[in-house]
Design an enzyme around this catalytic site. Structure first.
Site, PDB file in Angstrom:
ATOM      1  N   HIS A   1      46.301  38.488  12.382  1.00  0.00           N
ATOM      2  CA  HIS A   1      45.868  39.860  12.697  1.00  0.00           C
ATOM      3  C   HIS A   1      46.965  40.884  12.365  1.00  0.00           C
ATOM      4  CE1 HIS A   1      42.744  37.742  14.956  1.00  0.00           C
ATOM      5  NE2 HIS A   1      43.681  37.121  15.636  1.00  0.00           N
TER       6      HIS A   1
HETATM    7  O1  RIB Z   1      43.081  40.447  18.936  1.00  0.00           O
HETATM    8  C1  RIB Z   1      44.226  40.168  18.194  1.00  0.00           C
HETATM    9  C2  RIB Z   1      45.351  41.056  18.613  1.00  0.00           C
HETATM   10  O2  RIB Z   1      45.635  40.850  19.992  1.00  0.00           O
HETATM   11  C3  RIB Z   1      46.668  40.725  17.876  1.00  0.00           C
HETATM   12  O3  RIB Z   1      47.413  41.891  17.727  1.00  0.00           O
HETATM   13  C4  RIB Z   1      47.356  39.777  18.811  1.00  0.00           C
HETATM   14  O4  RIB Z   1      48.774  39.795  18.674  1.00  0.00           O
HETATM   15  C5  RIB Z   1      46.971  40.364  20.145  1.00  0.00           C
HETATM   16  O5  RIB Z   1      47.851  41.440  20.421  1.00  0.00           O
END
Ligand code: RIB
Ligand code: CA
Length: 344
Positions: A263
């Site tokens: 992500h």
């Molecule tokens: O949903 C994914 C996000 O939530 C990413 O940034 C992960 O690190 C958590 O913060």
């Protein structure tokens, strides 16, 4: 000219990859890293971020401490820690944290740098939007002063990952997200937001992880059920390998594949190269009161609200190029760390 940027993180495992990616990107002038509670509690976020900057040889980057909890709702605390390990670093221990936080808090650093860069600062947020919301409330001109806000958050046309409809970063502080999406409405460049719609499309799996370690001269074997993937020669690779090994165990259990979604490093990659994604300009709001839907990013796909779009939502991603860039940049950082700490 390098892009002046601030990275706002809740350093968990994929945030660590984002920090490493950013530090290895000459196109970015990292003006600061700001910490927010999210994947784990704030002290762990600060410690993990400090340790990473130290291992990367980047203690020159100002490190600022931000929000210890969301604006209104109860802190996530360690509820999300199951996904990133109890302290946000998987199975990794805490390496030496040489980088010391500056006196200014996160929102002040964001405001100061936005003013100093006078419209050129790129603000990249990969955690709950608490710090960004506080900065926007303290400096109402922030949306005009920031060249672009790039966010990892939301689930626009796909299920959520923390509730059936909400993504973690947005749901952790839904009020902050609502404030940010409202504040940046009408700014010169709409925020570019990567939701799960695109981050679910790119996986870091065994061969990519082994490739990253090999750039530092480390031969590891990424295999489910193993107690260790190998014996990395530098603290940075050891940290990343142990953090990713936990994350891979969790992804195997939660999603059925042994590896990691990316992500946060994808968000940095897209901030540098927006051609990696296709976007749609839409009006977005955040549900803050729903018993079942709090944190949902609600999109007006058909214009029934009859208001201007306030977000560019990423809907497609060039998965091959995106993965290549993450492996290339993180691999470059691990190779550099090996050179900087040859006898680590
Ligand atoms: O949903 C994914 C996000 O939530 C990413 O940034 C992960 O690190 C958590 O913060
Ligand atoms: Ca994050």
């Amino acid at each position: 000219m390098p892009l002046p940027a601030i990275l706002d993180v809740d350093t968990g495992v994929d945030d660590a990859l984002a920090i490493v990616f950013a530090s290895a990107s000459p196109e970015l002038e990292l003006r600061g890293i700001t910490c927010v509670a999210g994947n784990t509690e704030l002290p762990d976020v600060v410690d993990n971020t400090s340790a990473l900057l130290t291992m990367l040889g980047r203690t020159d980057v100002p490190l600022a401490v931000g929000a210890v909890r969301p604006l209104l709702r109860a802190p996530v605390g360690r509820d999300n820690a199951i996904r990133h390990g109890g302290h946000g670093r998987g199975y990794a221990g805490l390496p030496p944290t040489g980088a010391k936080p500056i006196a200014a808090d996160a929102s002040q650093l964001i405001i100061d740098e936005a003013r100093a860069c006078d419209g050129e600062l790129t603000l990249i947020a990969t955690g709950p939007l608490t710090n960004v919301a506080i900065a926007a409330r303290r400096e109402p001109r922030l949306p005009e002063l920031v060249r672009q806000l790039v966010v990892m958050g939301g689930a626009f046309r796909c299920p959520g990952n923390i509730t059936p409809v909400a993504e973690f970063n947005i749901q952790a502080d839904a009020e902050a997200a609502k404030i940010v999406f409202d504040a940046f409405r009408g700014c010169p460049r709409r925020p570019l937001v990567l939701g799960l719609d695109v981050t679910y499309q790119v996986r870091l799996e065994s061969s990519s992880i082994e490739e990253i370690a090999s750039r530092a001269g480390d031969a590891i074997t990424v295999a489910p059920g193993s107690e260790a993937w190998g014996a990395p020669g530098t603290p940075l690779v050891a940290y990343l390998v142990d953090a990713l090994r936990y994350y891979a165990d969790w992804h195997l259990d939660a999603y059925g594949f042994y590896g990691s979604f990316m992500h946060d490093p994808l968000t940095v990659a897209v901030a540098l190269d927006p051609t990696l994604v296709t976007t749609s300009a839409v009006a977005v709001d955040v549900e803050c009161r729903g018993e079942l839907t709090t944190g949902q990013t609600v999109v007006d796909w058909d214009g029934v609200w009859d208001i201007e779009p306030n977000v560019d939502v990423a809907l497609g991603i060039d998965t091959r190029r995106a993965l290549e860039q993450v492996v290339e940049r993180v691999g470059a950082a691990t190779a550099h760390a090996a050179a900087v700490h040859p006898d680590a």
